[in-house]
Design an enzyme around this catalytic site. Sequence first.
Site, PDB file in Angstrom:
ATOM      1  N   HIS A  65       1.004  -1.384  -0.231  1.00  0.00           N
ATOM      2  CA  HIS A  65       0.363  -0.088  -0.327  1.00  0.00           C
ATOM      3  C   HIS A  65       0.772   1.192   0.386  1.00  0.00           C
ATOM      4  O   HIS A  65       0.840   2.049  -0.221  1.00  0.00           O
ATOM      5  CB  HIS A  65      -1.257   0.301   1.219  1.00  0.00           C
ATOM      6  N   ASP A  89     -10.207  -2.893   0.589  1.00  0.00           N
ATOM      7  CA  ASP A  89     -10.343  -3.293   2.377  1.00  0.00           C
ATOM      8  C   ASP A  89      -9.602  -1.879   2.688  1.00  0.00           C
ATOM      9  O   ASP A  89     -10.026  -1.607   4.047  1.00  0.00           O
ATOM     10  CB  ASP A  89      -9.210  -3.954   2.208  1.00  0.00           C
ATOM     11  N   ASP A 158      -5.512  -0.156  -7.580  1.00  0.00           N
ATOM     12  CA  ASP A 158      -5.419  -1.373  -6.712  1.00  0.00           C
ATOM     13  C   ASP A 158      -6.429  -2.655  -6.797  1.00  0.00           C
ATOM     14  O   ASP A 158      -7.342  -3.271  -6.197  1.00  0.00           O
ATOM     15  CB  ASP A 158      -5.385  -0.866  -5.187  1.00  0.00           C
ATOM     16  N   SER A 159      -6.727  -3.429  -7.993  1.00  0.00           N
ATOM     17  CA  SER A 159      -7.071  -4.731  -8.701  1.00  0.00           C
ATOM     18  C   SER A 159      -6.618  -5.778  -7.747  1.00  0.00           C
ATOM     19  O   SER A 159      -5.592  -5.812  -7.576  1.00  0.00           O
ATOM     20  CB  SER A 159      -7.051  -4.415  -9.631  1.00  0.00           C
TER      21      SER A 159
HETATM   22  N1  AG3 Z   1      -4.530  -5.959  -5.023  1.00  0.00           N
HETATM   23  C1  AG3 Z   1      -3.651  -6.686  -4.852  1.00  0.00           C
HETATM   24  C2  AG3 Z   1      -3.611  -8.231  -5.183  1.00  0.00           C
HETATM   25  C3  AG3 Z   1      -2.474  -9.864  -5.785  1.00  0.00           C
HETATM   26  C4  AG3 Z   1      -2.702 -10.772  -4.904  1.00  0.00           C
HETATM   27  N2  AG3 Z   1      -2.409 -11.687  -6.254  1.00  0.00           N
HETATM   28  C5  AG3 Z   1      -2.672 -13.169  -5.656  1.00  0.00           C
HETATM   29  N3  AG3 Z   1      -2.433 -13.379  -4.646  1.00  0.00           N
HETATM   30  N4  AG3 Z   1      -2.380 -13.872  -6.754  1.00  0.00           N
HETATM   31  C6  AG3 Z   1      -4.398  -6.311  -3.456  1.00  0.00           C
HETATM   32  C7  AG3 Z   1      -5.457  -5.367  -2.687  1.00  0.00           C
HETATM   33  C8  AG3 Z   1      -5.078  -5.198  -1.627  1.00  0.00           C
HETATM   34  N5  AG3 Z   1      -5.717  -2.995  -1.202  1.00  0.00           N
END
Ligand code: AG3
Length: 279
Positions: A65, A89, A158-159
């Site tokens: 983050h 989140d 932030d996907s």
């Molecule tokens: N976004 C990125 C998550 C990617 C995780 N990928 C995986 N574990 N295969 C996270 C959101 C947090 N705010």
Amino acid sequence: MGMEGIWFTELETPGLVLGLKLKKVIHQEKTSYQSLAIVETEVYGKALILDETVQTTLGDEYFYHEMIVHVPLHTHPFPQRILVIGGGDGGSIREVVKYPQVKEAVLVEIDERVVVNALEHLPELSSGLKDPRVKIVFADGISYVAEQEEAFDVIIVDSTDPIGPAAGLFSPEFYRNVFKALAPEGIFVSQTGSPLFAQELLKKIHKELRTIFPITRLYLTTVPTYPGGWWSFTLGSKKHDPLEVNHGQSRVPTRFYTPAIHRGAFNLPPFIKEFLNEG
Ligand code: AG3
């Protein structure tokens, strides 16, 4: 192998598993978009899992983050209007609201249940969502961005991984709309996956952004609970180069990000430079 107790496992790639021993399952549900679980892991503390995929854990969330937020917000000389797509989140917004000059932070999250559960079970991440400058919109980020014109100084994606509902957040059409939605000095950052396991995707994103933004750069950080433990962000900028930031007095309190880490994150190993330039 002795593995007593309950383990959460994520199949990170067809040949690689991440295993987290659980202390407890705090909450589990099926939302209209995905399966959602909040668990407490032994090593990394509480974690948010969507569709069997680790989104974030309290033990390493700040690596991610802080890097997705502070790199663009320090690159922009006076960021006031910020858009975060995904990130229900609240971890990214928590970092955004640390800046006194931010006037408005819009969170566009497709799945209301992520926000509701984060507010209930993950206050460490979601506390910033209560800041009066934050506006939460439950909508698809793709259509939201398509309707904006020069509206934001910084847009952050932030996907989840680029499959399912998030796939469109990695498309050329979306990137063109992001450009249009950004103010003349605007900056875009997206999480873009593992530099080890998502090279084709990275190459494609880099190539597309280079046709849209005058400045396109990849930067890296470590996130132990993501596939391979190493993660990438791709930044597109209309004017300001993240390599030329003068940090001056602009520091906000952080646990991971520093000016030196900001600069260092753009130093790419030769094998990554090579595959990006082949694109
Ligand atoms: N976004 C990125 C998550 C990617 C995780 N990928 C995986 N574990 N295969 C996270 C959101 C947090 N705010």
